[in-house]
Design a protein around this motif. Structure first.
Motif: not given
Ligand SMILES: [Zn+2]
Length: 406
Positions: A162-165, A81-86, A120-122
């Motif tokens: 599934l995300h990353e911070s 969903v966020h492109g940089n959250e590998t 990127t996130r967006v």
């Molecule tokens: Zn995210």
């Protein structure tokens, strides 16, 4: 929560519904491929199928459906969903290949392929996909609409995003949260999240600052709004979870393993009702380890400096310093006076001492060695001297004296 499973036939009709709704609502093409995904095997009591959403657009991406012979609920797992959250989308791709015991597993690993390609996130319009799912109204982009149509048609018992911070507790409730599972504000969601982090923290996490925590999504009146999981929890009643790993301080492989292990625990009642999940990375299996950085749990909390592999019943050595003259540590010395410190009365009850190290420069570093050391108190004031003795089992003990010069 038990729901009617999607039979293979209903998966086919689901694809038809997706085609119809996506075609009408967004103009985007959705097509369905009834053959198995390449490389998949159908001899494990599951069938594997895939189809595209947003077909023919730059946002075209693949949905994977794994359907077990045994009936059970539907679970939806989404990554990217966020492109940089590998780690989120790599883990979701692995999850898409799981063999399940019951029910239906639907996976959308790369939700926003444009953002993933950009890293990127967006996306290239600056749109944050996880803010496009407002509660009580329509999704705000074509991609969000296509994803929401899919979710509505699935009516999943469980949805996991599934995300990353990139930081721990940096303020924003969804970004900079460290390692966490956010869940809908219901008892069963909280129980599942608590159980998942307990399992992962016990089996995978060896540094307490990296331990996973749980928390609620924001309330309906607070930021951030527009989360996919939030909308699914409130409008469809799905058990809903948003998983975050900390990308800045952990290797990718570990983060992917943690995501997989968490999802396994969150969906074990739905997809693995009869036995322990066996798709992710069981702790019994060797986890990739750096040879010089073993994933050992932290040593016991003693403030001594025992090595990690000293047996629990080992008696630590005793460090003791005597001075010559013997009263040197009890009186004020003359500047430039030299004192001999002697460690020969130190003991190793469970072995023998193999090293005597000294820190004599008030800087905490052990840069002298030997059973005795000469210390010249060159300036007025206190001079702190440390002695560290180590025995042949690697256990050590430190003591200190203070020499005071006039
Ligand atoms: Zn995210």
């Amino acid at each position: 929560m038990q729901r009617d499973s999607l039979s293979r036939r209903s998966v086919l009709s689901l694809a038809g519904l997706s085609l119809a709704s996506a075609g009408v609502a967004t103009g985007a093409q959705t097509s369905y491929h009834s053959q198995s995904a390449p490389g998949a095997t159908d001899d494990e009591h599951v069938t594997r199928e895939s189809f595209q959403i947003m077909e023919g657009t730059e946002k075209e991406t693949t949905v994977y459906v794994t359907d077990a012979e045994a009936d059970g609920p539907t679970v939806f797992v989404i990554g990217g969903v966020h492109g940089n959250e590998t780690a989120g989308y790599i883990a979701a791709e692995e999850i898409a290949e799981w063999t399940i015991d019951a029910g239906t597993l639907v996976t959308l690993p790369r939700a926003d392929v444009v953002a993933i390609d950009r890293g990127t996130r967006v996306d290239d319009d600056g749109i944050d996909l996880n803010r496009q799912f407002p509660e009580g109204s329509e999704p705000q982009t074509e991609l969000a609409e296509a994803i929401w149509d899919l979710v509505v048609n699935l009516d999943p018992a469980v949805i996991v995003d599934l995300h990353e911070s990139r930081g721990i507790y940096a303020g924003n409730p969804v970004d900079g949260v460290g390692q966490a599972i956010f869940h809908a504000n219901r008892d069963e969601d909280r129980t599942a999240a608590d159980s998942a982090i307990e399992y992962v923290n016990d089996n995978y996490i060896d540094v307490s600052e990296r331990a996973f925590q749980t928390g609620y999504f924001s309330g309906p009146d607070s930021e951030p709004t527009g989360l996919l999981v939030h909308k699914a929890a409130r409008e469809l009643g799905s058990e809903a979870f948003l998983v975050e790993t900390l990308s800045t301080e952990n290797e990718l492989e570990k983060r992917v393993t943690w995501h997989s292990a968490i999802v396994e625990r969150l969906v074990e009642d739905e997809l693995f009702p009869n036995e322990e999940p066996n798709n992710g990375h069981e702790p019994e299996e060797p986890i990739e380890e750096e040879p010089d950085e073993p994933d050992e749990p932290p040593a016991d909390e003693d403030d001594d400096e025992s090595g990690d592999d000293v047996p629990d019943d080992h008696t630590d050595p005793v460090a003791e310093i005597r001075s010559d003259p013997s009263s040197a540590t009890e009186r004020t010395l003359e500047p430039e006076q030299t004192i001999t410190l002697d460690a020969t009365c130190s003991e190793a009850p469970d072995g023998e001492l193999v090293s005597y190290e000294w820190s004599i420069k008030n800087d905490g570093t052990f840069n002298e060695s030997g059973k005795t050391v000469d210390v010249t108190v060159s300036a007025s004031g206190d001079h702190r001297v440390l002695l560290r003795v180590t025995d042949d089992a690697g256990a050590s003990e430190t003591t200190e004296v203070t020499l005071t010069a006039a």
